[in-house]
Scaffold this motif. Structure first.
Motif, PDB file in Angstrom:
ATOM      1  N   PRO A 172      -9.891 -10.501  10.621  1.00  0.00           N
ATOM      2  CA  PRO A 172     -10.389  -9.955  11.890  1.00  0.00           C
ATOM      3  C   PRO A 172     -10.637  -8.453  11.767  1.00  0.00           C
ATOM      4  O   PRO A 172     -10.158  -7.795  10.837  1.00  0.00           O
ATOM      5  CB  PRO A 172      -9.257 -10.253  12.868  1.00  0.00           C
ATOM      6  CG  PRO A 172      -8.451 -11.333  12.228  1.00  0.00           C
ATOM      7  CD  PRO A 172      -8.564 -11.114  10.751  1.00  0.00           C
ATOM      8  N   ASP A 173     -11.341  -7.900  12.729  1.00  0.00           N
ATOM      9  CA  ASP A 173     -11.691  -6.482  12.713  1.00  0.00           C
ATOM     10  C   ASP A 173     -10.440  -5.638  12.952  1.00  0.00           C
ATOM     11  O   ASP A 173     -10.046  -5.389  14.088  1.00  0.00           O
ATOM     12  CB  ASP A 173     -12.746  -6.198  13.788  1.00  0.00           C
ATOM     13  CG  ASP A 173     -13.266  -4.771  13.725  1.00  0.00           C
ATOM     14  OD1 ASP A 173     -12.664  -3.938  13.025  1.00  0.00           O
ATOM     15  OD2 ASP A 173     -14.285  -4.486  14.384  1.00  0.00           O
ATOM     16  N   TYR A 174      -9.819  -5.189  11.861  1.00  0.00           N
ATOM     17  CA  TYR A 174      -8.586  -4.418  11.999  1.00  0.00           C
ATOM     18  C   TYR A 174      -8.849  -2.991  12.476  1.00  0.00           C
ATOM     19  O   TYR A 174      -7.946  -2.326  12.988  1.00  0.00           O
ATOM     20  CB  TYR A 174      -7.777  -4.419  10.693  1.00  0.00           C
ATOM     21  CG  TYR A 174      -8.497  -3.933   9.462  1.00  0.00           C
ATOM     22  CD1 TYR A 174      -8.510  -2.592   9.114  1.00  0.00           C
ATOM     23  CD2 TYR A 174      -9.147  -4.827   8.618  1.00  0.00           C
ATOM     24  CE1 TYR A 174      -9.161  -2.155   7.977  1.00  0.00           C
ATOM     25  CE2 TYR A 174      -9.799  -4.401   7.484  1.00  0.00           C
ATOM     26  CZ  TYR A 174      -9.797  -3.062   7.156  1.00  0.00           C
ATOM     27  OH  TYR A 174     -10.446  -2.625   6.019  1.00  0.00           O
ATOM     28  N   GLU A 175     -10.083  -2.521  12.353  1.00  0.00           N
ATOM     29  CA  GLU A 175     -10.420  -1.230  12.948  1.00  0.00           C
ATOM     30  C   GLU A 175     -10.305  -1.308  14.473  1.00  0.00           C
ATOM     31  O   GLU A 175      -9.715  -0.433  15.116  1.00  0.00           O
ATOM     32  CB  GLU A 175     -11.828  -0.798  12.545  1.00  0.00           C
ATOM     33  CG  GLU A 175     -12.234   0.540  13.113  1.00  0.00           C
ATOM     34  CD  GLU A 175     -13.572   1.021  12.569  1.00  0.00           C
ATOM     35  OE1 GLU A 175     -13.988   2.112  12.969  1.00  0.00           O
ATOM     36  OE2 GLU A 175     -14.186   0.322  11.747  1.00  0.00           O
ATOM     37  N   GLU A 176     -10.841  -2.355  15.025  1.00  0.00           N
ATOM     38  CA  GLU A 176     -10.762  -2.562  16.472  1.00  0.00           C
ATOM     39  C   GLU A 176      -9.312  -2.747  16.911  1.00  0.00           C
ATOM     40  O   GLU A 176      -8.874  -2.213  17.942  1.00  0.00           O
ATOM     41  CB  GLU A 176     -11.598  -3.785  16.864  1.00  0.00           C
ATOM     42  CG  GLU A 176     -11.622  -4.082  18.347  1.00  0.00           C
ATOM     43  CD  GLU A 176     -12.329  -3.014  19.165  1.00  0.00           C
ATOM     44  OE1 GLU A 176     -11.935  -2.826  20.334  1.00  0.00           O
ATOM     45  OE2 GLU A 176     -13.248  -2.359  18.637  1.00  0.00           O
ATOM     46  N   ALA A 177      -8.559  -3.489  16.135  1.00  0.00           N
ATOM     47  CA  ALA A 177      -7.185  -3.804  16.510  1.00  0.00           C
ATOM     48  C   ALA A 177      -6.240  -2.608  16.399  1.00  0.00           C
ATOM     49  O   ALA A 177      -5.305  -2.470  17.195  1.00  0.00           O
ATOM     50  CB  ALA A 177      -6.667  -4.950  15.642  1.00  0.00           C
ATOM     51  N   ALA A 222      -3.918   1.147   4.758  1.00  0.00           N
ATOM     52  CA  ALA A 222      -3.371   0.128   3.859  1.00  0.00           C
ATOM     53  C   ALA A 222      -4.261  -1.112   3.825  1.00  0.00           C
ATOM     54  O   ALA A 222      -4.478  -1.718   2.764  1.00  0.00           O
ATOM     55  CB  ALA A 222      -1.949  -0.245   4.302  1.00  0.00           C
ATOM     56  N   TRP A 223      -4.789  -1.516   4.989  1.00  0.00           N
ATOM     57  CA  TRP A 223      -5.749  -2.616   5.024  1.00  0.00           C
ATOM     58  C   TRP A 223      -6.992  -2.273   4.206  1.00  0.00           C
ATOM     59  O   TRP A 223      -7.522  -3.119   3.472  1.00  0.00           O
ATOM     60  CB  TRP A 223      -6.152  -2.932   6.465  1.00  0.00           C
ATOM     61  CG  TRP A 223      -5.268  -3.922   7.154  1.00  0.00           C
ATOM     62  CD1 TRP A 223      -4.324  -3.657   8.101  1.00  0.00           C
ATOM     63  CD2 TRP A 223      -5.242  -5.336   6.946  1.00  0.00           C
ATOM     64  NE1 TRP A 223      -3.712  -4.826   8.502  1.00  0.00           N
ATOM     65  CE2 TRP A 223      -4.262  -5.878   7.815  1.00  0.00           C
ATOM     66  CE3 TRP A 223      -5.960  -6.200   6.119  1.00  0.00           C
ATOM     67  CZ2 TRP A 223      -3.977  -7.242   7.864  1.00  0.00           C
ATOM     68  CZ3 TRP A 223      -5.687  -7.564   6.172  1.00  0.00           C
ATOM     69  CH2 TRP A 223      -4.706  -8.065   7.037  1.00  0.00           C
ATOM     70  N   GLY A 240       0.838  -1.192   0.000  1.00  0.00           N
ATOM     71  CA  GLY A 240       0.000   0.000   0.000  1.00  0.00           C
ATOM     72  C   GLY A 240       0.874   1.242   0.000  1.00  0.00           C
ATOM     73  O   GLY A 240       1.919   1.275   0.659  1.00  0.00           O
ATOM     74  N   ILE A 241       0.490   2.248  -0.740  1.00  0.00           N
ATOM     75  CA  ILE A 241       1.197   3.527  -0.778  1.00  0.00           C
ATOM     76  C   ILE A 241       0.402   4.524   0.057  1.00  0.00           C
ATOM     77  O   ILE A 241      -0.805   4.697  -0.161  1.00  0.00           O
ATOM     78  CB  ILE A 241       1.345   4.030  -2.219  1.00  0.00           C
ATOM     79  CG1 ILE A 241       2.253   3.073  -3.016  1.00  0.00           C
ATOM     80  CG2 ILE A 241       1.899   5.456  -2.247  1.00  0.00           C
ATOM     81  CD1 ILE A 241       2.304   3.387  -4.499  1.00  0.00           C
ATOM     82  N   ILE A 242       1.042   5.153   1.015  1.00  0.00           N
ATOM     83  CA  ILE A 242       0.394   6.113   1.893  1.00  0.00           C
ATOM     84  C   ILE A 242       0.982   7.499   1.631  1.00  0.00           C
ATOM     85  O   ILE A 242       2.207   7.687   1.699  1.00  0.00           O
ATOM     86  CB  ILE A 242       0.581   5.743   3.375  1.00  0.00           C
ATOM     87  CG1 ILE A 242       0.056   4.324   3.655  1.00  0.00           C
ATOM     88  CG2 ILE A 242      -0.101   6.779   4.268  1.00  0.00           C
ATOM     89  CD1 ILE A 242      -1.424   4.141   3.411  1.00  0.00           C
ATOM     90  N   ILE A 243       0.108   8.463   1.340  1.00  0.00           N
ATOM     91  CA  ILE A 243       0.529   9.834   1.047  1.00  0.00           C
ATOM     92  C   ILE A 243       0.043  10.727   2.178  1.00  0.00           C
ATOM     93  O   ILE A 243      -1.157  10.791   2.456  1.00  0.00           O
ATOM     94  CB  ILE A 243      -0.056  10.311  -0.298  1.00  0.00           C
ATOM     95  CG1 ILE A 243       0.250   9.310  -1.414  1.00  0.00           C
ATOM     96  CG2 ILE A 243       0.498  11.692  -0.659  1.00  0.00           C
ATOM     97  CD1 ILE A 243      -0.505   9.575  -2.705  1.00  0.00           C
TER      98      ILE A 243
END
Length: 203
Positions: free
Chosen positions: A131-136, A162-163, A52-55
């Protein structure tokens, strides 16, 4: 840096499906997209589910070369998002960046299963067992879903974004194949729902 972004974007195959997503300071966007407190924190994109590319916001807002670069990049790709109306509103109002989405996974899932929930995290779990990556990753920093996302450490927010883009890209491939199989891709998805996506609200 701008130069690093140019290098990374140059690796995308011409015409690739590219998922994109924004993380904004608050998710309540619809009544004040010009409000600075509701600004873009980061933008994520990917054409490969393994990366993933993050700007960051400084590049997006402060370097005048970035928006033309992204405008050209997305014009040569097949942009994909989940509920792209949200992201496109911010991009137009805040940056003047106009992306025409080729595929919206929330609309695709609505066509396939109107009665189900269409949230990205629910679909990630349903389709891939993620799994719930928002929670994690970010829930511990927020009192409510409309709390200020600027409270979240940048590394956590970047992982979360990125997820989001990787999941969106993977869902688009599955949902497209499923719609073709069920005879729903051209009508109604491609010829009805996608042209109307700016006007539609799906939960």
């Amino acid at each position: 840096s701008y130069e690093h972004l140019v290098q990374m974007l140059s690796e995308a195959p011409e015409g690739a499906r590219v998922a994109y997503d924004l993380e904004t300071n608050q998710i309540r966007w619809y009544d004040r997209p010009d409000h600075k407190a509701n600004s873009i924190l980061i933008m994520g994109l990917t054409w490969d589910t393994s990366m993933g590319i993050i700007i960051g916001d400084e590049l997006l807002y402060d370097d005048p070369r970035v928006v033309p670069l992204l405008q050209d990049f997305f014009s040569r790709m097949r942009p994909v998002g989940h509920n792209v109306k949200f992201d496109n509103l911010f991009l137009r109002h805040q940056l003047g960046l106009k992306i025409v989405a080729d595929f919206d996974t929330i609309l695709a899932h609505y066509v396939l299963d109107e009665g189900s929930k269409h949230g990205l995290k629910a679909l990630a779990h349903e389709e891939f067992g993620i799994p719930d990556y928002e929670e994690a990753l970010i829930a511990e920093f927020l009192r409510t879903r409309n709390d200020e996302y600027s409270k979240i450490p940048l590394d956590r927010l970047a992982q979360y974004c990125a997820w989001d883009v990787a999941t969106t890209l993977a869902l688009s491939e599955i949902f497209e194949a499923r719609m073709y199989h069920e005879g729903l891709h051209d009508w109604p998805f491609r010829n009805v729902y996608m042209p109307a996506n700016e006007a539609m609200t799906i939960q």
